[in-house]
Design a protein around this motif. Structure first.
Motif, PDB file in Angstrom:
ATOM      1  N   GLN A   1       4.691   9.201 -16.511  1.00 28.16           N
ATOM      2  CA  GLN A   1       4.369  10.347 -15.997  1.00 28.16           C
ATOM      3  C   GLN A   1       2.779  10.175 -15.638  1.00 28.16           C
ATOM      4  N   VAL A   2       2.851   9.106 -14.601  1.00 32.96           N
ATOM      5  CA  VAL A   2       1.441   8.792 -13.879  1.00 32.96           C
ATOM      6  C   VAL A   2       1.783   8.496 -12.487  1.00 32.96           C
ATOM      7  N   LEU A   3       0.835   8.756 -11.464  1.00 34.11           N
ATOM      8  CA  LEU A   3       0.994   8.545 -10.360  1.00 34.11           C
ATOM      9  C   LEU A   3       0.002   7.395  -9.882  1.00 34.11           C
ATOM     10  N   LEU A   4       0.407   6.401  -9.281  1.00 33.84           N
ATOM     11  CA  LEU A   4      -0.563   5.337  -8.916  1.00 33.84           C
ATOM     12  C   LEU A   4      -0.611   5.243  -7.298  1.00 33.84           C
ATOM     13  N   VAL A   5      -2.054   5.194  -7.052  1.00 37.47           N
ATOM     14  CA  VAL A   5      -2.388   4.714  -5.584  1.00 37.47           C
ATOM     15  C   VAL A   5      -2.528   3.292  -5.557  1.00 37.47           C
ATOM     16  N   VAL A   6      -1.734   2.855  -4.739  1.00 37.50           N
ATOM     17  CA  VAL A   6      -1.926   1.166  -4.648  1.00 37.50           C
ATOM     18  C   VAL A   6      -2.490   0.799  -3.006  1.00 37.50           C
TER      19      VAL A   6
ATOM     20  N   PHE B   1      10.942   6.135  -1.063  1.00 42.60           N
ATOM     21  CA  PHE B   1      10.873   7.296  -0.046  1.00 42.60           C
ATOM     22  C   PHE B   1       9.625   6.692   0.896  1.00 42.60           C
ATOM     23  N   ALA B   2       9.396   7.976   1.644  1.00 41.18           N
ATOM     24  CA  ALA B   2       8.283   7.826   2.467  1.00 41.18           C
ATOM     25  C   ALA B   2       7.776   9.319   2.826  1.00 41.18           C
ATOM     26  N   VAL B   3       6.676   9.390   2.867  1.00 44.44           N
ATOM     27  CA  VAL B   3       5.915  10.896   3.169  1.00 44.44           C
ATOM     28  C   VAL B   3       6.269  11.251   4.682  1.00 44.44           C
ATOM     29  N   TYR B   4       7.255  12.243   4.602  1.00 41.38           N
ATOM     30  CA  TYR B   4       7.877  12.851   5.942  1.00 41.38           C
ATOM     31  C   TYR B   4       7.159  14.141   6.491  1.00 41.38           C
ATOM     32  N   ARG B   5       6.350  14.697   5.560  1.00 41.84           N
ATOM     33  CA  ARG B   5       5.910  16.047   6.055  1.00 41.84           C
ATOM     34  C   ARG B   5       4.535  16.226   5.269  1.00 41.84           C
ATOM     35  N   GLN B   6       3.733  17.044   5.690  1.00 42.09           N
ATOM     36  CA  GLN B   6       2.516  17.288   4.714  1.00 42.09           C
ATOM     37  C   GLN B   6       2.008  18.484   5.132  1.00 42.09           C
ATOM     38  N   VAL B   7       1.591  19.560   4.325  1.00 43.36           N
ATOM     39  CA  VAL B   7       0.714  20.591   4.748  1.00 43.36           C
ATOM     40  C   VAL B   7      -0.843  20.847   4.068  1.00 43.36           C
ATOM     41  N   ASP B   8      -1.679  20.994   5.014  1.00 42.83           N
ATOM     42  CA  ASP B   8      -3.051  20.803   4.451  1.00 42.83           C
ATOM     43  C   ASP B   8      -3.397  22.215   4.099  1.00 42.83           C
ATOM     44  N   GLY B   9      -3.024  22.609   3.080  1.00 38.24           N
ATOM     45  CA  GLY B   9      -3.258  24.063   2.571  1.00 38.24           C
ATOM     46  C   GLY B   9      -2.282  24.482   1.477  1.00 38.24           C
ATOM     47  N   ILE B  10      -1.920  25.793   1.265  1.00 40.98           N
ATOM     48  CA  ILE B  10      -1.226  26.268   0.373  1.00 40.98           C
ATOM     49  C   ILE B  10       0.087  26.515   0.706  1.00 40.98           C
ATOM     50  N   ARG B  11       1.232  25.974   0.188  1.00 40.09           N
ATOM     51  CA  ARG B  11       2.565  26.091   0.704  1.00 40.09           C
ATOM     52  C   ARG B  11       3.452  26.880  -0.425  1.00 40.09           C
ATOM     53  N   GLU B  12       4.042  27.942  -0.021  1.00 40.28           N
ATOM     54  CA  GLU B  12       4.752  28.888  -1.037  1.00 40.28           C
ATOM     55  C   GLU B  12       6.113  27.964  -1.229  1.00 40.28           C
TER      56      GLU B  12
ATOM     57  N   GLY C   1      -5.631   9.054   2.261  1.00 41.77           N
ATOM     58  CA  GLY C   1      -4.687   8.906   3.367  1.00 41.77           C
ATOM     59  C   GLY C   1      -3.291   9.494   3.097  1.00 41.77           C
ATOM     60  N   ALA C   2      -2.545   8.712   2.466  1.00 40.91           N
ATOM     61  CA  ALA C   2      -1.082   9.034   2.413  1.00 40.91           C
ATOM     62  C   ALA C   2      -0.641   9.942   3.486  1.00 40.91           C
ATOM     63  N   SER C   3      -0.781   9.252   4.770  1.00 41.69           N
ATOM     64  CA  SER C   3      -0.208  10.197   5.836  1.00 41.69           C
ATOM     65  C   SER C   3       1.324  10.034   5.993  1.00 41.69           C
ATOM     66  N   VAL C   4       1.723  10.619   6.953  1.00 37.33           N
ATOM     67  CA  VAL C   4       3.262  10.278   7.234  1.00 37.33           C
ATOM     68  C   VAL C   4       3.666   9.247   7.462  1.00 37.33           C
ATOM     69  N   GLY C   5       4.532   8.565   6.694  1.00 37.34           N
ATOM     70  CA  GLY C   5       5.040   7.062   6.782  1.00 37.34           C
ATOM     71  C   GLY C   5       4.791   6.406   5.477  1.00 37.34           C
ATOM     72  N   THR C   6       3.548   6.846   4.770  1.00 37.14           N
ATOM     73  CA  THR C   6       3.464   6.232   3.528  1.00 37.14           C
ATOM     74  C   THR C   6       4.331   6.077   2.583  1.00 37.14           C
TER      75      THR C   6
ATOM     76  N   THR D   1       0.806  -1.056  -0.010  1.00 36.11           N
ATOM     77  CA  THR D   1       0.045  -0.032   0.135  1.00 36.11           C
ATOM     78  C   THR D   1       1.215   1.182   0.158  1.00 36.11           C
ATOM     79  N   GLY D   2       0.585   2.111  -0.895  1.00 36.88           N
ATOM     80  CA  GLY D   2       1.293   3.256  -0.841  1.00 36.88           C
ATOM     81  C   GLY D   2       1.211   3.992  -2.229  1.00 36.88           C
ATOM     82  N   ILE D   3       2.268   4.968  -2.800  1.00 40.85           N
ATOM     83  CA  ILE D   3       2.305   5.699  -3.796  1.00 40.85           C
ATOM     84  C   ILE D   3       3.319   5.425  -4.671  1.00 40.85           C
ATOM     85  N   GLU D   4       2.967   5.140  -5.862  1.00 41.53           N
ATOM     86  CA  GLU D   4       4.001   4.805  -6.795  1.00 41.53           C
ATOM     87  C   GLU D   4       4.072   6.043  -8.053  1.00 41.53           C
ATOM     88  N   VAL D   5       5.181   6.508  -8.283  1.00 41.40           N
ATOM     89  CA  VAL D   5       5.430   7.336  -9.417  1.00 41.40           C
ATOM     90  C   VAL D   5       5.989   6.922 -10.459  1.00 41.40           C
TER      91      VAL D   5
END
Length: 307
Positions: free
Chosen positions: A196-201, A236-247, A297-302, A187-191
């Motif tokens: 040039q596609v992103l897969l959610v597995v 890799f794994a998701v280590y940080r996320q921002v629920d909004g717009i990040r410059e 989902g794709a929370s930290v650690g995914t 379970t996770g994300i593959e690029v």
């Protein structure tokens, strides 16, 4: 007496015979003419009866000539009519061929679904994409921006031209049910950088496929420094996320709801996801796609696998 009488008779007979002989030797004025005509005797030729022209013969000859002229005129007219008929037939055939070609082109256009179209045929196409796991929120029959993203993602996976037009080849691939396969499982994300596609597995099965744009490999300048638009491959794994717009810290623009997986590289939403690599290194997906990823989902650690 008797003897004298006999002598006299004999003398008379002799005279009569002599007179008859002279008459036979001398031609008479009333004798039958010779078989040689006077014309032959004078040297003139006898007239040729076949050359004699009579009113009836001249009339018959004139009628025959008139009939010949009529026959020739009729033949010429028939030939002209046949030629005109052939021209008309050729013209009709050319017109029919042009009409058939135009109809074939019309049918081909009808068989294609292009951005901006609306109708049941669009809704059917959208529903098929949904069934195959390409992101279409609703089969509303309107070929809008989200459907464009789904069609392009599908064409990338199917190895087709990325023109967003659902023509015969794309339709066949839809009918065949072309979907990507997870390379890593779990379970996770593959690029997939190549396509040039992103897969959610999820549990080894691809449940969503999104159009994506990674680094374009070009050099660029930011805050006075030189960089290369490169997306690193690896696990890799998701280590940080921002629920909004990040410059961007390098003043490269805004990132919608980013999920960072290595350094400053993140999967994030963007209003511009073309059919080719176009980012400075991040993985761009549409804003609606990023909303779906957050809802999944794709929370930290995914895990995030880039290849």
């Amino acid at each position: 007496m008797t003897a004298g009488t006999l002598g006299a008779v004999a003398l008379v007979a002799t005279l009569v015979a002599a007179s008859s002989s002279e008459a036979q030797e001398t031609p008479s004025d009333t004798a039958a003419p010779s078989s040689t005509s006077s014309a032959e005797r004078s040297g003139a030729a006898a007239p040729d009866v076949a050359l004699v022209s009579t009113p009836d013969a001249r009339r018959a000859a004139a009628q025959e000539q008139a009939a010949d002229r009529r026959a020739a005129a009729e033949a010429a007219k028939a030939a002209e009519e046949a030629e005109a008929a052939a021209r008309a037939e050729a013209k009709a055939a050319a017109k029919a061929a042009a009409k058939a070609k135009a109809e074939a082109e019309r049918q081909a256009r009808l068989a294609e679904i292009t951005p901006g179209e609306q109708g049941e045929h669009v809704a059917r196409m959208q529903e098929r994409l949904r069934q195959l796991g390409y992101q279409v929120t609703s089969a509303d029959g309107v070929y809008g921006a989200e459907t464009w993203q789904a069609v392009v993602a599908f064409q990338k996976v199917a190895g087709l031209g990325r023109d967003a037009v659902v023509g015969p080849a794309t339709q066949k691939a839809l009918d065949d049910g072309v979907v990507p396969v997870s390379r890593y499982g779990g379970t996770g994300i593959e690029v997939d950088l190549g396509r040039q596609v992103l897969l959610v597995v999820e549990n080894g099965k691809v449940i969503r496929t999104f159009n994506a744009a990674s680094g374009n490999g070009e050099s660029y300048e930011a805050l006075g420094a030189q960089y290369v638009a490169h997306t690193p491959s690896g696990s890799f794994a998701v280590y940080r996320q921002v629920d909004g717009i990040r410059e961007s810290s390098l003043d490269l623009g805004s990132m919608y709801r980013p999920k960072y997986f290595t350094g400053a590289i993140a999967v994030h939403g963007s209003p511009s996801i073309p059919a080719y690599p176009a980012s400075h290194g991040c993985i761009r997906v549409s804003n609606t796609a990023m909303d779906w990823i957050w809802s999944w989902g794709a929370s930290v650690g995914t895990p995030v696998h880039v290849y």
